[in-house]
Design an enzyme around this catalytic site. Sequence first.
Site, mmCIF file in Angstrom:
data_model
loop_
_atom_site.group_PDB
_atom_site.id
_atom_site.type_symbol
_atom_site.label_atom_id
_atom_site.label_comp_id
_atom_site.label_asym_id
_atom_site.label_seq_id
_atom_site.Cartn_x
_atom_site.Cartn_y
_atom_site.Cartn_z
ATOM 1 N N GLY A 9 -14.714 41.481 40.099
ATOM 2 C CA GLY A 9 -15.329 40.783 38.984
ATOM 3 C C GLY A 9 -16.524 39.950 39.385
ATOM 4 O O GLY A 9 -17.120 39.276 38.539
ATOM 5 N N HIS A 49 -24.983 38.891 56.701
ATOM 6 C CA HIS A 49 -24.896 39.211 58.122
ATOM 7 C C HIS A 49 -26.031 38.497 58.861
ATOM 8 O O HIS A 49 -27.173 38.466 58.380
ATOM 9 C CB HIS A 49 -25.014 40.720 58.348
ATOM 10 N N ASP A 75 -13.174 43.688 50.688
ATOM 11 C CA ASP A 75 -14.212 43.004 51.466
ATOM 12 C C ASP A 75 -13.829 41.534 51.632
ATOM 13 O O ASP A 75 -14.686 40.648 51.673
ATOM 14 C CB ASP A 75 -15.575 43.136 50.789
ATOM 15 N N ALA A 78 -25.837 45.514 48.721
ATOM 16 C CA ALA A 78 -26.587 45.542 49.979
ATOM 17 C C ALA A 78 -27.220 46.908 50.231
ATOM 18 O O ALA A 78 -27.168 47.450 51.333
ATOM 19 C CB ALA A 78 -25.699 45.137 51.165
#
Length: 432
Positions: A283, A162, A307, A252
């Site tokens: 994976g 980000h 995601d 994160a």
Amino acid sequence: MPGKTTPTPRITKFTNCRLVRGSSLIEQDLWIDSLSGKILKDQEAFYEFHISPDEIIDLGGRILAPGLIDVQLNGAQGFDFSVPCETKEEYDEGLRMVNRGLARTGVTSYLPTVVSSTAEVYHKVLPSLGPTAGSHQSQDGAESLGAHAEGPFISPGRNGIHKSEVLRAAQTFEDLITCYGKENLSTSTSATNPSPIKMITAAPEVGNMMAQIPEIANRDIIYSIGHSDATFEQAVSATHQGARMVTHLFNAMRPFYHRNPGIFGLLGQSERRRPYYGIIADGVHLHPTSIKIAYNAHPDGLVLVTDAMRLCGLPDGVYEWTNGERIVKTGAKLTLEGSDKIAGSSATLIECVNNFRRWSSASTAQAINAATAVPAKLLGLEGVKGSLDSGADADLVVLGEVDDPYSGATLTVDQVWKLGEKIFDSEMKAVV
């Protein structure tokens, strides 16, 4: 006659199939109605209302499951939800392309996710990303259940890829309104006028975000702990304030430590306090054993997510990202060029279901539930999405099973049905 189309059968009966019922696969028929878009109570339809199916489909023993639900998806088919187009019409056309592409992978509902961005970006894109129930047509493909705003109120030390220059710290709820836009944080819980934002990922320890959690929850928006350096005590406080989710567990966030288990420690709380948590079983993001440990600690809370970035469905190579940097795609692995930073996923949700089933102690039905029933319950859509109960939306996926010599039994998406109409058939290719 030339140009004549075959009308969609109103009542379809699936037979010779295995239905996902709880943690088991049960041999049972299923009836659906394309007019109402709902699953029928077959005994009532036949014996009380004397309804006969217009079409009977023999699935040859295949699995019939609810349509998959992805609560964290950044884009697909080359389209990025966080990048505005020159016109709203162009952006909405990109959304339609994503929706049709997702349907072919078995995803019938999802939360389009916007990563940390400027207020200008949120104001431009969020109005297009709100829930589409009521206006959605089966041929449109996958359906938005509302936007997931991942950031920008996150920890600068846990930002991943980000952009650090757009990160913020909220002191009051007015800071959230300024960032996202008042109209995107609607106080209405009406089905006809829901808030465009359905979930917010934020770090509870940054600024005065902890105090904003109750107001977020009061607006029927899920607060998810993520991109956070929160201690165990701070994470517990966040759940007391109303946090109900953890975004991509392990990634994160402060690592697990035996004297301070951090956010992961929430899985050891009492059942009433344990949040749902996202797991990226591609994976790349997590070791299989980490996934198994989390699942064994809190099996009812695991939500499989992809995601996925806009590169999902594109060939391997080097691609531009939103801030001028570039992403390297190698299979499912996405990394920031010149570093080893993971930059999201390009795996599909059915691939994550297959991986999770192989790596955990979950049954086939439980693995499917992690991408259907569990996210539906998180979103407050129990009995509407992620279910094969009568009255639920007839969003269905027909799953085949092939024996992969390298990875074992693998589920395949053979058919997809949306609101009672078939929109994809692997033998006929795309219907939508």
